[in-house]
Design a protein around this motif. Structure first.
Motif, short mmCIF file in Angstrom:
data_model
loop_
_atom_site.label_atom_id
_atom_site.label_comp_id
_atom_site.label_asym_id
_atom_site.label_seq_id
_atom_site.Cartn_x
_atom_site.Cartn_y
_atom_site.Cartn_z
N ALA A 125 0.81 -1.23 0.00
CA ALA A 125 0.00 0.00 0.00
C ALA A 125 0.83 1.27 0.00
O ALA A 125 0.53 2.22 -0.74
CB ALA A 125 -0.95 0.00 1.20
N SER A 126 1.90 1.31 0.79
CA SER A 126 2.69 2.54 0.86
C SER A 126 3.39 2.82 -0.47
O SER A 126 3.39 3.95 -0.95
CB SER A 126 3.71 2.44 2.01
N HIS A 127 3.97 1.80 -1.05
CA HIS A 127 4.65 1.99 -2.34
C HIS A 127 3.65 2.34 -3.43
O HIS A 127 3.91 3.22 -4.25
CB HIS A 127 5.45 0.74 -2.72
N ALA A 128 2.51 1.66 -3.44
CA ALA A 128 1.48 1.95 -4.44
C ALA A 128 0.99 3.40 -4.32
O ALA A 128 0.76 4.07 -5.33
CB ALA A 128 0.33 0.98 -4.31
N THR A 129 0.86 3.90 -3.12
CA THR A 129 0.44 5.28 -2.91
C THR A 129 1.44 6.26 -3.51
O THR A 129 1.06 7.21 -4.21
CB THR A 129 0.29 5.57 -1.39
N VAL A 130 2.71 6.03 -3.27
CA VAL A 130 3.76 6.90 -3.81
C VAL A 130 3.78 6.82 -5.34
O VAL A 130 3.90 7.85 -6.03
CB VAL A 130 5.13 6.54 -3.20
N VAL A 131 3.66 5.62 -5.88
CA VAL A 131 3.65 5.44 -7.34
C VAL A 131 2.47 6.18 -7.97
O VAL A 131 2.63 6.87 -8.98
CB VAL A 131 3.63 3.94 -7.71
N ILE A 132 1.31 6.05 -7.38
CA ILE A 132 0.12 6.72 -7.91
C ILE A 132 0.28 8.24 -7.85
O ILE A 132 -0.04 8.94 -8.81
CB ILE A 132 -1.15 6.26 -7.17
#
Length: 191
Positions: A125-132
């Protein structure tokens, strides 16, 4: 990070063998080298342009693309390099990240336990948030038509991918730490 998340979820028993300190050093060196080469090449090409006329950029900071637009000489090489750079470093990275997340999601949905699926989702979730945040603002920025009415919007969106996303990185990743979450809950309870 996408590679790390992929190995952690899809190959958990091999994690320490695959993601060792040498691999981490190679990945970091490769990303630093790519960033250095990309910025050096673009800087050299832009420095050879001739400028005349207006000398102000309607942005919060000096960025390559608006600077090239001020040039009165041919910007063909700079435009080609910018497109090539966006394709290699933007699209290739995004495709790599999306591909790894397809494998990750496939592995997560195959997990029999709801608890393990939840833990795996929280890992990503944390990495996906930054990527988005990063790629979403970049995509929005560079797919907008280039007209004068959107200069304020361009400045705001460029601020998101250049300042807000790197600033939020430590916050987003530290929220996965249970001690940080507990301290944050204690602070919120006091108010």
């Amino acid at each position: 990070m996408a590679c790390d998340r992929y190995v952690a979820i899809c190959r958990p028993l091999h994690y320490t063998v695959i993601i060792n300190s040498m691999v981490c050093a190679y990945l970091a060196a490769f990303s630093w080298l790519c960033g250095f080469l990309n910025s050096t090449i673009n800087t050299i090409v832009i420095s050879r342009l001739h400028f005349c006329g207006p000398n102000s950029i309607d942005r919060l900071y000096c960025e390559g693309q608006p600077l090239v637009r001020l040039s009165c000489s041919s910007t063909r090489l700079s435009d080609i390099l910018a497109t090539l750079s966006a394709a290699v470093f933007g699209v290739t990275c995004l495709v790599f990240i999306l591909t790894s997340y397809i494998f990750i999601l496939t592995a997560i949905f195959r997990m029999p336990s709801r608890t393990s699926r939840k833990k795996s989702f929280s890992t990503c979730a944390s990495h996906a948030t930054v990527v988005i945040l990063y790629f979403g603002s970049l995509t929005f920025m560079y797919l907008l038509p280039q007209n004068r009415s959107s200069q304020t919007l361009n400045s705001a969106v460029s601020m998101i991918y250049s300042t807000v996303t790197p600033m939020l990185n430590p916050i987003i990743y530290s929220l996965r730490n249970h001690q940080v979450l507990r301290a944050l809950k204690n602070i919120m309870a006091l108010r």
